[in-house]
Design a protein around this motif. Sequence first.
Motif, PDB file in Angstrom:
ATOM      1  N   GLU A   1       6.681  -4.931  -0.804  1.00  0.00           N
ATOM      2  CA  GLU A   1       5.745  -3.972  -1.392  1.00  0.00           C
ATOM      3  C   GLU A   1       6.144  -2.530  -1.072  1.00  0.00           C
ATOM      4  O   GLU A   1       6.254  -1.700  -1.955  1.00  0.00           O
ATOM      5  CB  GLU A   1       4.323  -4.269  -0.900  1.00  0.00           C
ATOM      6  CG  GLU A   1       3.285  -3.213  -1.227  1.00  0.00           C
ATOM      7  CD  GLU A   1       3.011  -3.043  -2.718  1.00  0.00           C
ATOM      8  OE1 GLU A   1       3.484  -3.866  -3.529  1.00  0.00           O
ATOM      9  OE2 GLU A   1       2.319  -2.064  -3.071  1.00  0.00           O
ATOM     10  N   LEU A   2       6.366  -2.245   0.232  1.00  0.00           N
ATOM     11  CA  LEU A   2       6.651  -0.861   0.600  1.00  0.00           C
ATOM     12  C   LEU A   2       8.130  -0.512   0.478  1.00  0.00           C
ATOM     13  O   LEU A   2       8.490   0.655   0.428  1.00  0.00           O
ATOM     14  CB  LEU A   2       6.156  -0.587   2.033  1.00  0.00           C
ATOM     15  CG  LEU A   2       4.644  -0.705   2.237  1.00  0.00           C
ATOM     16  CD1 LEU A   2       4.284  -0.438   3.698  1.00  0.00           C
ATOM     17  CD2 LEU A   2       3.882   0.242   1.318  1.00  0.00           C
TER      18      LEU A   2
ATOM     19  N   TYR B   1       0.587  -4.906   5.718  1.00  0.00           N
ATOM     20  CA  TYR B   1       1.707  -3.969   5.747  1.00  0.00           C
ATOM     21  C   TYR B   1       2.627  -4.162   6.949  1.00  0.00           C
ATOM     22  O   TYR B   1       3.643  -3.482   7.061  1.00  0.00           O
ATOM     23  CB  TYR B   1       1.195  -2.527   5.639  1.00  0.00           C
ATOM     24  CG  TYR B   1       0.582  -2.286   4.276  1.00  0.00           C
ATOM     25  CD1 TYR B   1       1.381  -2.281   3.138  1.00  0.00           C
ATOM     26  CD2 TYR B   1      -0.790  -2.131   4.117  1.00  0.00           C
ATOM     27  CE1 TYR B   1       0.831  -2.109   1.878  1.00  0.00           C
ATOM     28  CE2 TYR B   1      -1.346  -1.950   2.864  1.00  0.00           C
ATOM     29  CZ  TYR B   1      -0.534  -1.946   1.743  1.00  0.00           C
ATOM     30  OH  TYR B   1      -1.076  -1.777   0.500  1.00  0.00           O
TER      31      TYR B   1
ATOM     32  N   LYS C   1       1.262   2.435  -1.406  1.00  0.00           N
ATOM     33  CA  LYS C   1       2.684   2.442  -1.770  1.00  0.00           C
ATOM     34  C   LYS C   1       3.145   3.865  -2.093  1.00  0.00           C
ATOM     35  O   LYS C   1       4.251   4.268  -1.729  1.00  0.00           O
ATOM     36  CB  LYS C   1       2.910   1.534  -2.977  1.00  0.00           C
ATOM     37  CG  LYS C   1       4.387   1.322  -3.291  1.00  0.00           C
ATOM     38  CD  LYS C   1       4.563   0.367  -4.460  1.00  0.00           C
ATOM     39  CE  LYS C   1       6.013   0.375  -4.929  1.00  0.00           C
ATOM     40  NZ  LYS C   1       6.711  -0.847  -4.589  1.00  0.00           N
TER      41      LYS C   1
END
Lengths: 229, 520
Positions: free
Chosen positions: A209-210, A200, B372
């Motif tokens: 992804e985020l 992340y 997420k």
Amino acid sequence: MSGTRRHALKILGTVTATCAFPFASEELYGQHVMFVPAQAPAAGPYTPSFFAPDEYAVLVRLTDVIIPETDTPGASRAGVPEYIDRVVTANKEHQPLARAGLAWLVAEARGRFSRDYVSLDESQHAALLQPLSDAVDRAAREQQQARYRSAPGGRIYYVAVTDAAQPARPAVAVRKDSSEAVMPERFFRLIKNLTADGYYTSRVGLLEELGYSGNKYLPGFPQCSVPEH
Amino acid sequence: MQSTVFDVVIVGSGAAGGTLASHLARQGVTVALVEGGPRVDTRTDFNTHALPFEFPNRQIPAMRPGKPGFDSERSRGVGGKTMLWNAVALRFSQRDFKGRTHDGAGEDWPIDYKDLAPYYDRIEREVGVCGNRDGLEDLPDGEFLPPVPLKCSDEILQRAAASVGARIIHVRKATLSVPMNSRPACHFCGNCMAGCDVVAKYNSADVHIVPAEKGGRVTVFHDSIVREVMVSGGNRATGVRYLHRIHKREGEVRGRVVVVACACAQSVALLLMSKSRRYPAGLANSSGQLGRHFIPHFTGGIECVLGGLKGSRSANDEGFLDHAYLPSFVHGNQDRGYARSFGAQFNYQNRRLAGWAKTLPGFGQTFKASVKAAYPAILDFTPYGEMLPNGSYIDLDPDRVDKFGLPLARRHVRWGDNEEKLFNDMVRWSLTILQKAGAEILTVPAGPATNHELGGCRMGMDPRTSVVNRDCRTHDVPNLYVVDGSVFPSASEKNPTHTIMALAARTADHIADRLKRGEA
């Protein structure tokens, strides 16, 4: 955003509140030693410096089991194994656990499924890891619940020895699970933590992804447009 | 060796030192500003806009390559902690100044709100503080620039707080919401605590010190670590002796007045180091009070996921970190069982690190999906409580020295009965509000952490129980002053910097006046 501004944003490099601001989350796990920073990642394939090639292949597979490819790339394509190798190289205290854990996975795969770890199927990975993951999650839950209960008792007297006084905290009895937990659980926790941190904070993890979209020039802060809940 | 004798020598160039220097210079006073760290340029030297993946270890260094280091332990550098602060600027209320009168514990300040009010006004006018006029008795309004809009998550929390009788307001920050004095308005990049590269956020170097240097009356001695305040046989401070940070040579700066303003624990340490035959236990310490009554704030950070935003589209909502504030709301409740109160800062998390991700359960696709979903809804919430003078103190480590051979300051923090009750109550209230807001709690504090160091050179009327008088002048030495968080007799629960700056402006008037009258 103008080209000049974009350029400026790119070449300027952020400390993320390492100053005396009490972010609630713990520090990035296991990152005790600063590497020499570089603005650009090295080109070419990565040669692990701590892990042997066969260990590294197991690590690569394991990180992809923890964060698999979906509509966005998984851990290995985000550079997570490289990140873990760097962290473990720089932090000697992780080395015995990392090595023992990978060897344990290889032996379990061989013993239970008569296969190489890297060729296990999804259900076999789950059979190996789910009990470890459950144990780690249970210990974390218990630790949080203990914090609710353990109102700091008595008059605790403590000393911050240097000018870096921020770690000063009264000693609250919190179960130290890492020493009590068995090796495979501690190993799973280490690699999961490093995989999550590495993924992340990667370009793939953060942007794709985020969907991080900050660090831009905004002429004003937008009024909230989410309806009442 | 400097032959010049300045009117005033100030040790430290942060919120206190910078404000003092500027306000003295405007009144014709010559100032030497002696700073232990290098000169840093907020426009170019900090790694303001970096993202973690630009660095192999994913940790972003504070400074860009080749730039002078900013001592992160002691914030040494011209501008001090204002270079990296979060800019929350709150006025103390009359209750904060008269805590003992109000609830019978701790100490009153020897000054009142009305003594500082004109200086709060002045600071707000010159540095720019955005905020809303909320009409709260316990958090006085000021001369504010327009407030910045609340985040969606703030509005959710605001409704939750209202349901338990607490009011969430727009944060008040020394960050521009509109352009002012050739400084641009904030552009909400979320990097306030990484060094604001456009000076929309106040820092003392750019807003106070550099303009004063151009006026010719302020001389900055950077990289000069003061190790002693010199005192004459006639009991007058004559200047300071420093060690150069780079080439390690000693030097002196002399002045008619000396002000120690190098942040709480370091100011205490400097005075404790300045021993002489007359002051064997440290300068201005004939009372033995120096270093006592250390009263840092204590915090208990909570991390949670706001249910209403879970699974929503990732938004660019870092803004200028926290946009809202929960002012103290329990001080009116006489039955709460402890003295003083707490406020809370929250929603200051940035979205470029996700250290919380690893705390979510499981692995594989479900884990990835849960991270997420939580990402746009992550929220940090930190209540700040006031510590009473409870026996906590600062002294010098008898055995350990820093790399310059100077003794390290030690903080001895005692956890008293009042702190314990207040801590538990502030965590309980925080969890109540968060749960009403539909939050899933990820982490609760293992215990209190300290922040905002205050106390150690207590201000008071009685020379036997305090170090400085109501004008920040030491009781012992008539031309020696201390101006920073160390003089606070009571800490309030509110962020201290605005009050430190107002005190500095007030002390500047006092010193300039005495110099004009030939008293100093």
